[in-house]
Motif scaffolding. Structure first.
Motif, PDB file in Angstrom:
ATOM      1  N   ASN A 245     -18.668  24.643 -39.782  1.00  0.00           N
ATOM      2  CA  ASN A 245     -19.999  24.962 -40.278  1.00  0.00           C
ATOM      3  C   ASN A 245     -19.977  26.044 -41.336  1.00  0.00           C
ATOM      4  O   ASN A 245     -20.506  25.892 -42.440  1.00  0.00           O
ATOM      5  CB  ASN A 245     -20.833  25.456 -39.101  1.00  0.00           C
ATOM      6  N   GLN A 246     -19.322  27.160 -40.990  1.00  0.00           N
ATOM      7  CA  GLN A 246     -19.262  28.292 -41.899  1.00  0.00           C
ATOM      8  C   GLN A 246     -18.460  27.952 -43.150  1.00  0.00           C
ATOM      9  O   GLN A 246     -18.803  28.386 -44.248  1.00  0.00           O
ATOM     10  CB  GLN A 246     -18.641  29.503 -41.193  1.00  0.00           C
ATOM     11  N   VAL A 247     -17.398  27.165 -42.950  1.00  0.00           N
ATOM     12  CA  VAL A 247     -16.575  26.769 -44.099  1.00  0.00           C
ATOM     13  C   VAL A 247     -17.432  25.986 -45.081  1.00  0.00           C
ATOM     14  O   VAL A 247     -17.440  26.250 -46.294  1.00  0.00           O
ATOM     15  CB  VAL A 247     -15.373  25.906 -43.647  1.00  0.00           C
ATOM     16  N   LEU A 248     -18.197  25.062 -44.537  1.00  0.00           N
ATOM     17  CA  LEU A 248     -19.038  24.214 -45.370  1.00  0.00           C
ATOM     18  C   LEU A 248     -20.113  25.022 -46.092  1.00  0.00           C
ATOM     19  O   LEU A 248     -20.329  24.862 -47.293  1.00  0.00           O
ATOM     20  CB  LEU A 248     -19.698  23.150 -44.493  1.00  0.00           C
ATOM     21  N   GLN A 249     -20.755  25.882 -45.341  1.00  0.00           N
ATOM     22  CA  GLN A 249     -21.809  26.704 -45.941  1.00  0.00           C
ATOM     23  C   GLN A 249     -21.290  27.568 -47.074  1.00  0.00           C
ATOM     24  O   GLN A 249     -21.878  27.622 -48.152  1.00  0.00           O
ATOM     25  CB  GLN A 249     -22.421  27.624 -44.874  1.00  0.00           C
ATOM     26  N   LEU A 250     -20.159  28.215 -46.804  1.00  0.00           N
ATOM     27  CA  LEU A 250     -19.605  29.098 -47.829  1.00  0.00           C
ATOM     28  C   LEU A 250     -19.172  28.287 -49.044  1.00  0.00           C
ATOM     29  O   LEU A 250     -19.403  28.678 -50.192  1.00  0.00           O
ATOM     30  CB  LEU A 250     -18.417  29.896 -47.266  1.00  0.00           C
ATOM     31  N   ALA A 251     -18.580  27.127 -48.790  1.00  0.00           N
ATOM     32  CA  ALA A 251     -18.140  26.259 -49.887  1.00  0.00           C
ATOM     33  C   ALA A 251     -19.334  25.834 -50.737  1.00  0.00           C
ATOM     34  O   ALA A 251     -19.269  25.834 -51.965  1.00  0.00           O
ATOM     35  CB  ALA A 251     -17.418  25.044 -49.331  1.00  0.00           C
ATOM     36  N   LYS A 252     -20.438  25.502 -50.077  1.00  0.00           N
ATOM     37  CA  LYS A 252     -21.647  25.092 -50.802  1.00  0.00           C
ATOM     38  C   LYS A 252     -22.146  26.199 -51.714  1.00  0.00           C
ATOM     39  O   LYS A 252     -22.561  25.961 -52.837  1.00  0.00           O
ATOM     40  CB  LYS A 252     -22.771  24.756 -49.798  1.00  0.00           C
TER      41      LYS A 252
ATOM     42  N   ALA B 246     -10.581  34.795 -42.318  1.00  0.00           N
ATOM     43  CA  ALA B 246      -9.853  33.528 -42.367  1.00  0.00           C
ATOM     44  C   ALA B 246     -10.663  32.467 -43.101  1.00  0.00           C
ATOM     45  O   ALA B 246     -10.151  31.784 -43.986  1.00  0.00           O
ATOM     46  CB  ALA B 246      -9.511  33.065 -40.956  1.00  0.00           C
ATOM     47  N   VAL B 247     -11.946  32.341 -42.757  1.00  0.00           N
ATOM     48  CA  VAL B 247     -12.795  31.344 -43.400  1.00  0.00           C
ATOM     49  C   VAL B 247     -12.894  31.621 -44.898  1.00  0.00           C
ATOM     50  O   VAL B 247     -12.747  30.720 -45.731  1.00  0.00           O
ATOM     51  CB  VAL B 247     -14.206  31.317 -42.759  1.00  0.00           C
ATOM     52  N   THR B 248     -13.103  32.874 -45.236  1.00  0.00           N
ATOM     53  CA  THR B 248     -13.256  33.234 -46.646  1.00  0.00           C
ATOM     54  C   THR B 248     -11.982  32.920 -47.426  1.00  0.00           C
ATOM     55  O   THR B 248     -12.036  32.284 -48.480  1.00  0.00           O
ATOM     56  CB  THR B 248     -13.588  34.725 -46.778  1.00  0.00           C
ATOM     57  N   LYS B 249     -10.857  33.340 -46.879  1.00  0.00           N
ATOM     58  CA  LYS B 249      -9.601  33.080 -47.579  1.00  0.00           C
ATOM     59  C   LYS B 249      -9.340  31.580 -47.698  1.00  0.00           C
ATOM     60  O   LYS B 249      -8.855  31.106 -48.721  1.00  0.00           O
ATOM     61  CB  LYS B 249      -8.439  33.751 -46.840  1.00  0.00           C
ATOM     62  N   TYR B 250      -9.690  30.868 -46.643  1.00  0.00           N
ATOM     63  CA  TYR B 250      -9.499  29.421 -46.618  1.00  0.00           C
ATOM     64  C   TYR B 250     -10.310  28.751 -47.717  1.00  0.00           C
ATOM     65  O   TYR B 250      -9.796  27.969 -48.517  1.00  0.00           O
ATOM     66  CB  TYR B 250      -9.912  28.909 -45.240  1.00  0.00           C
ATOM     67  N   VAL B 251     -11.597  29.097 -47.789  1.00  0.00           N
ATOM     68  CA  VAL B 251     -12.471  28.488 -48.796  1.00  0.00           C
ATOM     69  C   VAL B 251     -12.017  28.880 -50.200  1.00  0.00           C
ATOM     70  O   VAL B 251     -11.967  28.046 -51.105  1.00  0.00           O
ATOM     71  CB  VAL B 251     -13.944  28.897 -48.563  1.00  0.00           C
ATOM     72  N   LEU B 252     -11.651  30.133 -50.353  1.00  0.00           N
ATOM     73  CA  LEU B 252     -11.181  30.595 -51.658  1.00  0.00           C
ATOM     74  C   LEU B 252      -9.943  29.836 -52.093  1.00  0.00           C
ATOM     75  O   LEU B 252      -9.807  29.466 -53.263  1.00  0.00           O
ATOM     76  CB  LEU B 252     -10.866  32.096 -51.577  1.00  0.00           C
ATOM     77  N   ARG B 253      -9.058  29.607 -51.148  1.00  0.00           N
ATOM     78  CA  ARG B 253      -7.825  28.916 -51.487  1.00  0.00           C
ATOM     79  C   ARG B 253      -8.112  27.492 -51.952  1.00  0.00           C
ATOM     80  O   ARG B 253      -7.617  27.044 -52.973  1.00  0.00           O
ATOM     81  CB  ARG B 253      -6.896  28.906 -50.269  1.00  0.00           C
ATOM     82  N   LYS B 254      -8.960  26.808 -51.162  1.00  0.00           N
ATOM     83  CA  LYS B 254      -9.325  25.430 -51.525  1.00  0.00           C
ATOM     84  C   LYS B 254      -9.985  25.389 -52.892  1.00  0.00           C
ATOM     85  O   LYS B 254      -9.726  24.515 -53.711  1.00  0.00           O
ATOM     86  CB  LYS B 254     -10.305  24.860 -50.478  1.00  0.00           C
ATOM     87  N   LEU B 255     -10.840  26.361 -53.111  1.00  0.00           N
ATOM     88  CA  LEU B 255     -11.599  26.405 -54.342  1.00  0.00           C
ATOM     89  C   LEU B 255     -10.695  26.674 -55.541  1.00  0.00           C
ATOM     90  O   LEU B 255     -10.842  26.074 -56.605  1.00  0.00           O
ATOM     91  CB  LEU B 255     -12.657  27.508 -54.233  1.00  0.00           C
TER      92      LEU B 255
END
Length: 399
Positions: free
Chosen positions: A37-44, A70-79
């Motif tokens: 959920n949080q990953v998706l929201q942050l990505a959006k 972890a979520v932030t770093k994860y999304v940043l990495r994907k991005l």
DNA sequence: AATCCACAGGAAGTGCTGGGCG
DNA sequence: CGCCCAGCACTTCCTGTGGATT
């Protein structure tokens, strides 16, 4: 054991670990259970950066070990995989970089401009940052982790600057992600900073014991040799961490420590006994390390509190501690610091969790702090070992 | 209701270290 | 070289205060 034997053991295939690194605190797994959920929201929120427009600022709350970083770093990495070099991502931990100067210096360095760690005026670093950023002509996403540390120590000047920097930029844009585990910290913020930073908000609830188990299982599959854990190990780590506000970092730490102990003991498997031992060791190590690295006078104050409690004194106040401290410094022939400073030192000890201090009013008998040790005496003794020894030697000499 | 204790804790400054910059 | 800076541990001076006692 000879060195040869020691090295030999490390070269040998471990019976327990397959890949120990997967349990280290800075490892970000390829999948984050219970946080999609949080990953998706942050990505959006951040996705517009890919199209070259500035994402909203984000404010992220959640207790320690709820997966914010972890979520932030994860999304940043994907991005950043996706954005190639169209977007500049910068991550700053404000616990280590807790002044305006240091945060700005980090950010400017990430833009490829060298900044000395001291020597420049802060305003000079501001200028260089703006120049460096505008020259790049990109979107920059800045993550300020543990932002509450920065604000508590140095105020919100940098944040004010960073939230308004877009007005000074012509070809670049900046957005901010602030992460904190102190839910009340926005009270310290300037209203404008608060509203600007809070364009979007994300909340990370604590993990439940069940969720922690899932996380541990996923990690364990990557880390351990099949069958290296007995069945109760994971539920136990999860249960202990669930009690500590659902702290996943603690859960992972416990598992790692328990496995290390098992390996050191050359055990076949990791058992609940290893977990119990790990729990004790983690608790002790934190305090011992904190104490050992304390400045001299902080230690002396701790010694004063320790001795007073040992003498059976109860309800220690600042004044009582100060007198004991004076006694100790006199005995050692040291110059004492003022009571004002002791007041701050007691607060520092309180913050690091070694001591518990609370302000009380004793009516006619004044307003002071009541202090007691809040860690087990053994860890304190171990942390103070050398200093107490020194004290003992001097005591004998002065007699 | 007024007093007054024993500090809390803010503000500003000092002296020191380890560095700029021109 | 001389003058500037940040950060730290600390000092000096200070105003503020909750509530038992007078």
């Amino acid at each position: 054991m000879s060195l040869e034997e020691l090295f030999e053991r490390f070269t040998l295939q471990s019976r327990i670990f397959k890949d120990r690194d997967k349990l280290l605190p800075d490892y970000v797994p390829g999948d984050l259970p219970h946080r999609s959920n949080q990953v998706l929201q942050l990505a959006k929120i951040l996705a517009p950066a890919l199209a070259g427009s500035r994402p909203s600022n984000v404010f992220i709350y959640g207790l320690t070990g709820t997966g914010k970083t972890a979520v932030t770093k994860y999304v940043l990495r994907k991005l950043s995989e996706r954005a190639q070099d169209k977007v500049i991502f910068s991550y700053v931990n404000c616990r280590q970089n807790d002044t305006s100067y240091r945060v700005l210096a980090e950010l400017t360095r990430d833009l490829g401009t060298r900044i000395p760690f001291t020597g420049l005026a802060t305003s000079e670093v501001y200028k260089r940052f703006v120049n460096a950023l505008d020259r790049r002509g990109r979107i920059m996403v800045v993550v300020l982790d543990e932002i509450d540390h920065l604000v508590k120590k140095s105020g919100d000047d940098v944040l004010y600057f960073l939230t308004r920097i877009n007005e000074q930029l012509t070809s670049s844009r900046l957005s901010l992600i602030g992460i904190t585990n102190d839910l009340k910290f926005t009270e310290f913020l300037d209203a404008r900073v608060k509203s600007s930073l809070g364009e979007e908000e994300l909340v990370f609830p604590p993990y439940t014991a069940r969720e922690l188990e899932d996380i541990l299982r996923q990690r364990a599959a990557e880390t351990f040799v099949e069958g290296a854990l007995t069945a109760e190990v994971i539920p136990m780590c999860a249960a202990i961490a669930a009690k500590q506000n659902g702290d996943a970092r603690l859960a992972l730490d416990l598992l790692l420590k328990a496995a290390d102990i098992a390996e050191r003991d050359e055990a076949e498997k990791v058992t609940s006994e290893h977990v119990r031992q790990a729990q004790r060791e983690i608790e002790k190590n934190v305090t011992v390390d904190v104490i050992k690295s304390m400045p001299l006078h902080v230690k002396m104050v701790l010694i004063a509190i320790y001795l007073l409690e040992k003498e059976g004194a109860r309800n220690l106040t600042t004044g009582v501690i100060y007198n004991k401290y004076l006694e100790i410094t006199k005995m050692l022939g040291m110059d004492p610091v003022t009571q004002r400073r002791i007041s701050d030192i007691i607060n520092e000890l309180d913050m690091s969790g070694i001591v518990n201090a609370r302000v009380v009013s004793l009516g006619r008998y004044g307003r002071t702090k009541v202090i007691r040790l809040s860690t087990n005496v053994k860890s304190i003794e171990e942390g103070l070992q050398e200093d107490l020894f020194m004290l003992g030697v001097t005591e004998m000499v002065t007699r």
